[in-house]
Design a protein around this motif. Structure first.
Motif, short mmCIF file in Angstrom:
data_model
loop_
_atom_site.label_atom_id
_atom_site.label_comp_id
_atom_site.label_asym_id
_atom_site.label_seq_id
_atom_site.Cartn_x
_atom_site.Cartn_y
_atom_site.Cartn_z
N ALA A 49 117.71 -56.98 -95.76
CA ALA A 49 118.05 -58.27 -95.17
C ALA A 49 118.87 -58.13 -93.90
O ALA A 49 118.75 -58.95 -92.99
CB ALA A 49 118.82 -59.12 -96.19
N TRP A 50 119.69 -57.11 -93.82
CA TRP A 50 120.61 -56.96 -92.69
C TRP A 50 120.14 -55.93 -91.66
O TRP A 50 120.92 -55.50 -90.82
CB TRP A 50 122.00 -56.58 -93.18
CG TRP A 50 122.70 -57.70 -93.90
CD1 TRP A 50 122.29 -58.99 -94.02
CD2 TRP A 50 123.93 -57.61 -94.60
NE1 TRP A 50 123.19 -59.71 -94.75
CE2 TRP A 50 124.22 -58.89 -95.13
CE3 TRP A 50 124.83 -56.59 -94.84
CZ2 TRP A 50 125.35 -59.17 -95.86
CZ3 TRP A 50 125.96 -56.85 -95.58
CH2 TRP A 50 126.22 -58.13 -96.09
N SER A 51 118.92 -55.51 -91.74
CA SER A 51 118.38 -54.57 -90.77
C SER A 51 117.36 -55.28 -89.89
O SER A 51 116.67 -56.20 -90.33
CB SER A 51 117.69 -53.39 -91.47
OG SER A 51 118.61 -52.67 -92.23
N ASP A 52 117.27 -54.83 -88.66
CA ASP A 52 116.29 -55.38 -87.72
C ASP A 52 114.89 -54.93 -88.18
O ASP A 52 114.63 -53.73 -88.24
CB ASP A 52 116.58 -54.88 -86.31
CG ASP A 52 115.68 -55.48 -85.27
OD1 ASP A 52 114.49 -55.75 -85.57
OD2 ASP A 52 116.16 -55.69 -84.14
N PRO A 53 113.99 -55.88 -88.49
CA PRO A 53 112.67 -55.49 -88.99
C PRO A 53 111.84 -54.73 -87.96
O PRO A 53 110.97 -53.95 -88.33
CB PRO A 53 112.00 -56.82 -89.36
CG PRO A 53 112.78 -57.87 -88.68
CD PRO A 53 114.14 -57.32 -88.41
N ASN A 54 112.13 -54.91 -86.68
CA ASN A 54 111.35 -54.23 -85.64
C ASN A 54 111.85 -52.82 -85.38
O ASN A 54 111.07 -51.88 -85.30
CB ASN A 54 111.39 -55.04 -84.34
CG ASN A 54 110.75 -56.40 -84.51
OD1 ASN A 54 109.74 -56.53 -85.19
ND2 ASN A 54 111.34 -57.43 -83.93
N SER A 55 113.17 -52.68 -85.25
CA SER A 55 113.71 -51.36 -84.91
C SER A 55 114.27 -50.61 -86.13
O SER A 55 114.47 -49.41 -86.07
CB SER A 55 114.84 -51.51 -83.88
OG SER A 55 115.96 -52.17 -84.47
N GLY A 56 114.56 -51.33 -87.20
CA GLY A 56 115.17 -50.71 -88.37
C GLY A 56 116.66 -50.48 -88.22
O GLY A 56 117.30 -49.92 -89.10
#
Length: 110
Positions: A49-56
């Protein structure tokens, strides 16, 4: 000698079960994030939930949660789980010693 063999046996079984229940809920405290436990799975859900889905890339809040979880794991494993295990072992040992003493006293009358 006055002791409650059935009560002591039940106490040991209960202590062992409490230990197993705690490990299922919070892990065994040996890994940074134990995904086999409920608490470890919650940390993994926060990570997603707290990570950027594009960059991780993870945000600072997650780093703080993981650090706090690590501190908690160390204290939990060192104090809670090891103490619970030590108490169960002490009760088992006390029961074994009591039964051995009873047997020796009983044998002396034969």
């Amino acid at each position: 000698m006055l002791y409650d063999k059935a009560g002591m046996t039940t106490l040991v079984a209960d202590l062992r079960q409490f230990h197993s229940d705690l490990v299922a809920i919070a892990g065994d405290g040996t890994s940074k994030v134990d995904t086999s436990s409920d608490l470890g799975q919650a940390v993994e859900r926060l990570k997603k939930a707290w990570s950027d889905p594009n960059s991780g890339a993870e945000n600072g809040a997650l780093e703080a949660v993981v650090a706090a979880k690590g501190d908690w794991d160390n204290a939990y494993a060192d104090k809670c789980l090891s103490t619970l295990d030590a108490v169960a072992h002490a009760v088992e040992s006390a029961l074994s010693n009591a039964l051995a003493a009873d047997a020796k006293v009983g044998n002396s009358f034969m």
